[in-house]
Design a protein around this motif. Structure first.
Motif, PDB file in Angstrom:
ATOM      1  N   LEU A 196      -5.744  -9.578  -1.965  1.00  0.00           N
ATOM      2  CA  LEU A 196      -4.161 -10.073  -1.583  1.00  0.00           C
ATOM      3  C   LEU A 196      -3.601 -10.778  -1.946  1.00  0.00           C
ATOM      4  CD1 LEU A 196      -2.742 -11.364   1.729  1.00  0.00           C
ATOM      5  CD2 LEU A 196      -3.523 -13.182   1.227  1.00  0.00           C
ATOM      6  N   LEU A 197      -3.980 -11.743  -3.310  1.00  0.00           N
ATOM      7  CA  LEU A 197      -3.277 -12.055  -4.193  1.00  0.00           C
ATOM      8  C   LEU A 197      -2.313 -11.202  -5.019  1.00  0.00           C
ATOM      9  CD1 LEU A 197      -4.624 -14.810  -6.276  1.00  0.00           C
ATOM     10  CD2 LEU A 197      -2.610 -14.626  -4.643  1.00  0.00           C
ATOM     11  N   LEU A 198      -3.574 -10.024  -5.559  1.00  0.00           N
ATOM     12  CA  LEU A 198      -2.954  -8.691  -7.095  1.00  0.00           C
ATOM     13  C   LEU A 198      -2.104  -8.288  -5.400  1.00  0.00           C
ATOM     14  CD1 LEU A 198      -6.191  -8.014  -7.931  1.00  0.00           C
ATOM     15  CD2 LEU A 198      -4.269  -8.542  -9.369  1.00  0.00           C
ATOM     16  N   LYS A 199      -2.687  -7.281  -4.383  1.00  0.00           N
ATOM     17  CA  LYS A 199      -1.305  -6.708  -3.569  1.00  0.00           C
ATOM     18  C   LYS A 199       0.337  -8.055  -3.098  1.00  0.00           C
ATOM     19  CE  LYS A 199      -3.918  -2.836  -2.073  1.00  0.00           C
ATOM     20  NZ  LYS A 199      -5.842  -3.073  -0.798  1.00  0.00           N
ATOM     21  N   SER A 200       0.236  -9.025  -3.465  1.00  0.00           N
ATOM     22  CA  SER A 200       1.102  -9.326  -3.409  1.00  0.00           C
ATOM     23  C   SER A 200       1.870  -9.493  -3.975  1.00  0.00           C
ATOM     24  CB  SER A 200       1.407 -10.736  -2.397  1.00  0.00           C
ATOM     25  OG  SER A 200       0.440 -10.359  -1.689  1.00  0.00           O
ATOM     26  N   VAL A 201       2.132  -9.093  -5.156  1.00  0.00           N
ATOM     27  CA  VAL A 201       3.104  -9.590  -6.685  1.00  0.00           C
ATOM     28  C   VAL A 201       4.298  -7.531  -6.501  1.00  0.00           C
ATOM     29  CG1 VAL A 201       3.159  -9.280  -9.493  1.00  0.00           C
ATOM     30  CG2 VAL A 201       0.474 -10.078  -7.875  1.00  0.00           C
ATOM     31  N   PRO A 202       5.391  -8.756  -6.096  1.00  0.00           N
ATOM     32  CA  PRO A 202       5.997  -7.038  -6.529  1.00  0.00           C
ATOM     33  C   PRO A 202       6.522  -6.200  -7.064  1.00  0.00           C
ATOM     34  CG  PRO A 202       7.307  -9.880  -5.580  1.00  0.00           C
ATOM     35  CD  PRO A 202       5.785 -10.148  -6.535  1.00  0.00           C
ATOM     36  N   GLN A 203       6.381  -5.121  -6.719  1.00  0.00           N
ATOM     37  CA  GLN A 203       6.280  -3.746  -7.828  1.00  0.00           C
ATOM     38  C   GLN A 203       7.746  -3.866  -7.270  1.00  0.00           C
ATOM     39  OE1 GLN A 203       3.607  -3.284  -9.721  1.00  0.00           O
ATOM     40  NE2 GLN A 203       2.464  -5.252  -8.825  1.00  0.00           N
ATOM     41  N   MET A 204       8.223  -2.829  -9.004  1.00  0.00           N
ATOM     42  CA  MET A 204       9.181  -2.153  -8.630  1.00  0.00           C
ATOM     43  C   MET A 204       9.516  -1.191  -7.607  1.00  0.00           C
ATOM     44  SD  MET A 204      11.504  -3.610 -11.388  1.00  0.00           S
ATOM     45  CE  MET A 204      11.315  -5.399 -12.434  1.00  0.00           C
ATOM     46  N   GLN A 205       8.798  -0.278  -8.007  1.00  0.00           N
ATOM     47  CA  GLN A 205       9.102   0.933  -7.301  1.00  0.00           C
ATOM     48  C   GLN A 205       8.802   1.157  -5.571  1.00  0.00           C
ATOM     49  OE1 GLN A 205       5.853   0.446  -8.419  1.00  0.00           O
ATOM     50  NE2 GLN A 205       4.258   1.227  -6.952  1.00  0.00           N
ATOM     51  N   PRO A 206      10.137   1.399  -5.285  1.00  0.00           N
ATOM     52  CA  PRO A 206      10.771   1.833  -3.641  1.00  0.00           C
ATOM     53  C   PRO A 206       9.224   2.303  -2.870  1.00  0.00           C
ATOM     54  CG  PRO A 206      12.167   3.752  -5.339  1.00  0.00           C
ATOM     55  CD  PRO A 206      10.753   2.804  -5.838  1.00  0.00           C
ATOM     56  N   GLY A 207       9.207   1.157  -2.048  1.00  0.00           N
ATOM     57  CA  GLY A 207       8.013   1.566  -0.296  1.00  0.00           C
ATOM     58  C   GLY A 207       7.372   1.062  -1.063  1.00  0.00           C
ATOM     59  N   TRP A 208       7.551  -0.028  -2.088  1.00  0.00           N
ATOM     60  CA  TRP A 208       6.272  -0.652  -2.470  1.00  0.00           C
ATOM     61  C   TRP A 208       5.864  -1.695  -1.302  1.00  0.00           C
ATOM     62  CZ3 TRP A 208       6.616  -6.240  -2.485  1.00  0.00           C
ATOM     63  CH2 TRP A 208       5.026  -6.560  -3.234  1.00  0.00           C
ATOM     64  N   LEU A 209       6.603  -2.491  -0.313  1.00  0.00           N
ATOM     65  CA  LEU A 209       6.794  -3.649   0.499  1.00  0.00           C
ATOM     66  C   LEU A 209       6.286  -3.027   1.613  1.00  0.00           C
ATOM     67  CD1 LEU A 209       7.814  -6.539   0.621  1.00  0.00           C
ATOM     68  CD2 LEU A 209       9.777  -5.651   2.196  1.00  0.00           C
ATOM     69  N   GLU A 210       5.913  -2.028   2.268  1.00  0.00           N
ATOM     70  CA  GLU A 210       5.979  -1.393   3.591  1.00  0.00           C
ATOM     71  C   GLU A 210       4.532  -0.733   3.332  1.00  0.00           C
ATOM     72  OE1 GLU A 210       8.501  -0.343   1.940  1.00  0.00           O
ATOM     73  OE2 GLU A 210       9.898  -1.292   3.313  1.00  0.00           O
ATOM     74  N   THR A 211       4.110  -1.000   1.587  1.00  0.00           N
ATOM     75  CA  THR A 211       2.525   0.009   1.555  1.00  0.00           C
ATOM     76  C   THR A 211       1.960  -1.058   1.755  1.00  0.00           C
ATOM     77  OG1 THR A 211       3.923   1.538  -0.019  1.00  0.00           O
ATOM     78  CG2 THR A 211       0.847   1.704   0.511  1.00  0.00           C
ATOM     79  N   ALA A 212       2.187  -2.438   0.676  1.00  0.00           N
ATOM     80  CA  ALA A 212       1.595  -4.035   0.573  1.00  0.00           C
ATOM     81  C   ALA A 212       1.279  -4.351   2.408  1.00  0.00           C
ATOM     82  CB  ALA A 212       2.119  -4.438  -0.149  1.00  0.00           C
ATOM     83  N   ILE A 213       2.511  -3.860   2.516  1.00  0.00           N
ATOM     84  CA  ILE A 213       1.974  -5.467   3.994  1.00  0.00           C
ATOM     85  C   ILE A 213       1.095  -4.235   4.928  1.00  0.00           C
ATOM     86  CG2 ILE A 213       3.176  -4.839   6.811  1.00  0.00           C
ATOM     87  CD1 ILE A 213       3.885  -7.370   4.640  1.00  0.00           C
ATOM     88  N   ALA A 214       0.697  -2.483   4.978  1.00  0.00           N
ATOM     89  CA  ALA A 214       0.329  -1.798   4.972  1.00  0.00           C
ATOM     90  C   ALA A 214      -1.304  -2.285   4.830  1.00  0.00           C
ATOM     91  CB  ALA A 214       0.477  -0.354   5.810  1.00  0.00           C
TER      92      ALA A 214
END
Lengths: 543, 275
Positions: free
Chosen positions: A516-534
């Motif tokens: 969870l911690l690792l996946k929550s670190v914001p990344q630059m690439q577009p669409g990351w937010l949706e992938t991370a939440i899913a």
């Protein structure tokens, strides 16, 4: 038809009061021009002092404190705001343009229930009846993913978590159906896992309601996830503006490239074959008669290496630092420092033991006495531990100032006359002056701007190479862990959930929390937010 | 250059204090007559020889005002300084040591503060021999309770700052923490309080003298002079108003200066808001 918001050649001044001098007019923002179309999100990015918030607030024709908008034009749907009457401005603020502040905890009145505050602007502006406003608020609570949307508004601000409060504030801003919202660093004060949820909620709500937004942040990755366009600011001037994809993939300005590279520093992991300098075995501690906030912690730190302790706020990582320093005596367990057992209480440790373990605080502003000069601050440990005074002491202070890349001209300055990064460097020099073996770093870079933080990290790494220093580095930032740690301990609720060399801890298979911690670190690439939440295995609890 | 930037109010205050201080320091040189010599008739009107007229016993009011400044300022200043030394040292110790030390000192202070000041002073002064030393001690102890409250509050704020914690971690002793961490950072509220306390000390001394328990006759002090001449008001003689006015002017001057010090030192702090 005019754009929703048109800002042309904006110029903003502030009055400053230099110590002992006459009040001075300084221009803090100059030559800013941009358009914002309906339903679009513009990210304003820059370091602190770049004028992001000032520009954001100018879209409501508002200046904090002594700030005055002295030139240019701000038009909302073609209507000039700078020449509008106070009455007209009042009708716009809180109705057509709303504001979401960084600290929701400070923005809500603790004495009133959330619902009353969320609907207040809509009702006061007579945009809707109270019943309509309530219905809309409940709908917004649902859109923002708040628990029990029907009854959420009956709670008081202290009864909800920080992330929920930030979402409630977004609901408050959205309630009057504004055309524009100014988000001023809405997730900066939140934990990384909470930030992800709030960010996703804000993005979802923006899309659902079709509102336009100015999104202010110092974190490029966060802005990249929510904005359509990015405006990079520095010292109150525009550096670069363009669509998100272009700014991130192909930045034109050198400063933007620096911002993008800010995270890239570090050193390779070294194997743990040196002698152990600091060792904890089954340490437990707590405050007063309360429960253990640090439970059963064991680790071993080899000389010249870095142990990163990572976790969210409330995970007990700062308390662990207080246990190691003796400020919070351990209830059980054993701490061994360079081969000898360390007494649990500060008062029981002798001066030499204290000298060999130093602490660097998160916020250098409060860690340096404002009434002592840099020379006095750094000179005191020299005199106290080494008896170095007068000329010899001063020479050593100058030497230390050079080691922290500052120089002799700073020696007679007061902390108020230094920048944030310089203050943190002075705090590092104060620790170095004691010639320690172990330095405990309690989030020393998290209050600093990315580029400044990078400089401070590189300084710490350089000092480690030169002096074989060992660091216990407390942080919530996985990127820093990746950059500098030799071994990593992940903490949650006072317990260590994962511990080992960096290469093992940050490589799969993960436990759920580290994942969870690792996946929550914001990344630059577009669409990351949706992938991370899913893709999360574990929902962040209670935010 | 620096002096020119003084605001007008501070100038007025400083000039006023300077005049009073000058009178107090050089009383024997500048006073036209002896303060306790009978010069003429009771409440004789002002003329060229007696600029402010004569008092209820026919003594020169001008000379008594000048000598009164000496007594009033000296006693009030000594009492205030003593109150601050006592109050600040004890309150900083309470804040630095915490725990039982803080508890004991604070509760003793609460007990002292729960006694009405004037009643306490009247009782103690009525029992003990009436001399200046006892008077100053009583005023100092009573003043110290107020200083303690403020000192503890401001020092507590500094005690939780990380730079104080850093000093503790270094192994510094209580005395160093009090002297180098607390004192410089609490100086501006304490200075402002000093001005205020000094004004109160002047008023308190005047009250005591008026009630007959302060400075004893024939020595001149402003509060006592108001008492001596108060009956004149019935006959339209303004002699009592002159020392009364001097008390008012002095306290206002001191407050103008402390206001300025407070503004100046708080802007020196750098940091937030006005710097």
């Amino acid at each position: 038809m005019p754009e929703l918001l048109e800002i042309r050649d904006l110029r903003i001044s502030a009055t400053t009061y230099p110590p002992g001098g006459r009040p001075l007019q300084v221009t803090i923002v100059e030559g800013i021009s941009f358009d914002l179309a309906r339903g679009k999100v513009l990210g304003l990015i820059g370091e602190s002092g770049a004028g992001k918030s000032t520009i954001g607030l100018s879209s409501m024709a508002y200046g904090r404190g002594d700030i005055r908008i002295t030139g240019g034009s701000v038009r909302l749907e073609g209507k000039e705001l700078l020449s509008a009457s106070p009455r007209e401005i009042r009708r716009i603020r809180g109705a057509r343009v709303c504001y979401v502040a960084q600290s929701a905890a400070a923005a809500f009145n603790p004495a009133h229930r959330l619902m009353r505050q969320v609907i207040e602007a809509s009702v006061r502006h007579r945009l809707m009846t109270e019943a309509e406003a309530r219905a809309r608020a409940v709908e917004l609570f649902r859109t923002l993913g708040l628990p029990d949307p029907e009854t959420f508004g009956d709670r008081y601000p202290h009864q909800v978590s920080g992330g929920q409060l930030q979402r409630a504030m977004t609901a408050m801003a959205l309630c009057p159906r504004p055309e524009l919202i100014v988000f001023d660093e809405p997730t900066t004060a939140l934990d990384v896992t909470t930030q992800l949820d709030v960010l996703a909620a804000i993005k979802h709500a923006i899309r659902e309601t079709g509102v336009a937004a100015l999104y202010i942040s110092h974190d490029l990755a966060v802005v990249a996830q929510v904005a359509d366009d990015i405006l990079v600011l520095r010292h109150g001037k525009m550096v670069e503006m363009g669509p998100v994809g272009q700014v991130i993939r192909d930045p034109h300005a050198a400063y933007t490239r620096d911002l993008l590279d800010a995270q890239e520093t570090g050193k390779p992991e070294t194997a743990a074959n040196a002698e152990t300098v600091l060792k904890a075995e089954g340490v437990r501690a707590g405050y007063g008669s309360g429960p253990d906030v640090v439970c059963d912690i064991s680790f071993a730190l080899p000389r010249g290496q870095t142990l990163a302790i990572v976790g969210e706020s409330g995970s007990g990582k700062s308390s662990l630092a207080r246990v190691l320093t003796g400020l919070l005596p351990a209830r059980a367990g054993k701490i061994t420092f360079a081969g000898t057992a360390l007494p649990p209480r500060l008062g029981q440790r002798n001066r030499d033991t204290l000298r060999r373990m130093q602490l660097i605080y998160q916020i250098a502003d409060t860690a340096l006495n404002p009434r002592q000069t840099v020379g006095e601050i750094i000179g005191r440990p020299l005199a106290f531990y080494g008896g170095l005074r007068g000329k010899a002491g001063r020479a050593r202070v100058v030497e230390l100032l050079e080691q922290i890349e500052m120089g002799e001209q700073f020696i007679d300055r007061y902390p108020a006359e230094l920048s944030g990064g310089q203050k943190q460097r002075v705090a590092i020099a104060r620790a170095l002056a004691a010639e320690p073996e172990v330095i405990l770093c309690d989030e020393p870079t998290s209050a600093l701007d990315p580029l400044v933080a990078k400089g401070v990290l590189e300084l710490l790494l350089k000092l480690q190479r030169e002096k074989a220093l060992s660091y216990v580095f407390i942080t919530h930032d996985i990127a820093i862990v990746r950059a500098i740690a030799d071994s990593v301990a992940v903490m949650r609720n006072g317990k260590m959930v994962r511990y080992g060399p960096r290469s093992t801890v940050l490589a799969p298979p993960f436990d759920d929390y580290t994942d969870l911690l690792l996946k929550s670190v914001p990344q630059m690439q577009p669409g990351w937010l949706e992938t991370a939440i899913a893709g999360r295995k574990l929902a962040a609890a209670g935010n | 250059m620096n002096a020119l930037r003084l605001p007008l109010s501070a100038w007025i205050g400083l000039c006023g204090i300077a005049v009073f201080a000058f009178c107090a320091l050089f009383a024997p040189l500048i006073s036209p007559h002896a303060p306790d010599a009978v010069m003429g008739g009771v409440w004789q009107a002002p003329d060229r020889t007696y600029l402010l007229g004569l008092d209820n016993l026919g003594r020169d009011l001008m000379s008594r005002m000048i000598y009164g400044a000496r007594t009033t300022l000296a006693v009030a200043l000594t009492a205030t300084v003593a109150a601050f030394v006592m109050g600040v040292v004890l309150s900083f110790l309470a804040a630095a040591c915490g725990g039982i030390v803080d508890m004991v000192l604070s509760r003793i202070n609460d007990v002292m503060m729960s006694l009405p000041t004037l009643i306490f002073a009247l009782v103690v002064l009525a029992i003990l021999p009436q001399n200046v030393f006892v008077l100053i001690s009583v005023m100092a102890v009573l003043g110290a309770t107020r200083v303690f409250r403020l000192g503890r509050a401001v020092a507590m704020d500094i005690a939780v700052m990380e730079y104080t914690e850093a000093a503790r971690l270094r192994g510094e002793g209580v005395w160093w923490i009090v002297r180098r961490e607390f004192l410089p950072n609490t100086l501006s509220p304490l200075l402002a309080e000093f001005g205020l306390r000094f004004s109160f000390a002047v008023l308190f001394l005047s009250t005591l003298s008026f009630l007959g328990l302060g400075i004893q006759p024939p020595a001149a002090d402003w509060g006592g002079m108001v008492k001596e001449n108060k009956d004149g008001i019935i006959f339209g003689v303004s002699a009592a108003l002159i020392p009364g006015g001097a008390i008012a002017v002095l306290t206002i001057c001191v407050n103008l200066v402390t206001d300025w010090i407070l503004r100046r030192t708080s802007s020196l702090k750098g940091g937030r808001g006005d710097a």
